[in-house]
Write an enzyme that holds these catalytic residues in place. Structure first.
Site, short mmCIF file in Angstrom:
data_model
loop_
_atom_site.label_atom_id
_atom_site.label_comp_id
_atom_site.label_asym_id
_atom_site.label_seq_id
_atom_site.Cartn_x
_atom_site.Cartn_y
_atom_site.Cartn_z
N SER A 124 0.82 -1.21 0.00
CA SER A 124 0.00 0.00 0.00
C SER A 124 0.86 1.26 0.00
O SER A 124 1.95 1.30 0.56
CB SER A 124 -0.94 0.03 1.21
OG SER A 124 -1.55 1.30 1.36
N TYR A 137 -2.92 0.56 10.48
CA TYR A 137 -2.65 0.27 9.07
C TYR A 137 -1.37 0.96 8.62
O TYR A 137 -0.49 0.35 8.00
CB TYR A 137 -3.83 0.74 8.23
CG TYR A 137 -3.78 0.33 6.77
CD1 TYR A 137 -4.03 -0.98 6.39
CD2 TYR A 137 -3.53 1.27 5.77
CE1 TYR A 137 -4.02 -1.35 5.05
CE2 TYR A 137 -3.51 0.91 4.44
CZ TYR A 137 -3.76 -0.40 4.08
OH TYR A 137 -3.74 -0.77 2.76
#
Length: 252
Positions: A124, A137
């Site tokens: 990501s 995250y």
């Protein structure tokens, strides 16, 4: 599994002899495998369990002889900040980081013996930037990129290629669900660049793998953001805070 479906279909189009899809949802993995065709095989695996990851690798090597490319694509986007429950932090760590460690431990021995192999970790853009509103995250995706870089430095001369796939906004349930409830982090992502389709990400991934790139950035703007963040961290943070204030003001 839309992202996995597109990526797997692209892999078969590129001439893959076999594709093994592993997912926590066995029915979804098998459905995707059936849609791809006889070269694909779907199984249930919890990537946060090292025993299951090792069994997946051993069975795949037994059935097909070797693993040329291992794609570690699982991820969980847990919202919240420092006050997020410990269970959310632990789940994020296990899936977003330790699953990559378990994969590397399992596939590296055979790859090193033959002097070839490729590891692809989906990390990501949060792993090179920041995901506003997603502290677990952000922290774990940074760790995933760091681990991938360590592997690349350590094993590249032994014939092992490592790539970190770092897309920004992708039209999958992970982003769509956040936008549906108005999550600030999801809105920041959507405001920071184009939201790509899984097909576009899969295509960029194939190109990046063919070029043996470490960082695969389907969103070109992420490279610019990363440069600005490195050159002027205070300015970068100020710009991001300004975007957050703008989005919050729109809610009033």
């Amino acid at each position: 599994m839309p992202h996995a479906r597109r990526a797997s279909a692209t892999a078969t189009a590129e001439g893959a002899a076999a594709v093994v899809l592993a997912d926590l949802n066995a029915d979804a993995a098998r459905t995707v495998a059936e849609a791809i065709g006889p070269v694909a095989h779907g199984v249930r695996v919890d990537v946060a369990d090292e025993t299951q990851v090792r069994a997946l690798v051993e069975e795949t090597e037994r059935r097909y002889g070797r693993i040329d490319l291992f794609c570690a694509n699982a991820g969980v986007a847990t919202g919240g900040g420092v006050d997020a429950p410990d269970a959310d932090w632990e789940r994020s760590w296990q899936v977003n980081v330790m699953a990559h460690v378990y994969a590397a431990r399992s596939v590296l021995p055979a790859m090193l013996r033959r002097g070839s192999g490729h590891l692809l970790f989906t990390c990501s853009a949060a792993g090179v930037l920041t995901a506003v509103g997603y502290a677990p995250y952000t922290a774990t995706k940074h760790a995933a990129v760091g681990f991938a870089e360590w592997l690349s430095i350590t094993y590249r001369d032994a014939g092992i290629r490592v790539s970190a796939l770092c897309p920004q906004g992708v039209d999958t349930p992970m982003l769509a669900d956040g936008l549906a409830v108005g999550h600030l982090g999801a809105r920041v992502i959507a405001a920071s660049g184009a939201v790509l389709t899984p097909d576009q990400v899969a295509g960029a991934t194939i190109v990046g793998l063919a070029e043996e790139r470490f960082l695969i950035l389907p969103h070109p703007e992420v490279a610019g953001y990363a440069r600005r963040r490195a050159e002027d961290p205070d300015g970068w943070q100020a710009g991001l805070r300004k975007l957050v204030r703008k989005l919050r003001a729109a809610d009033r």
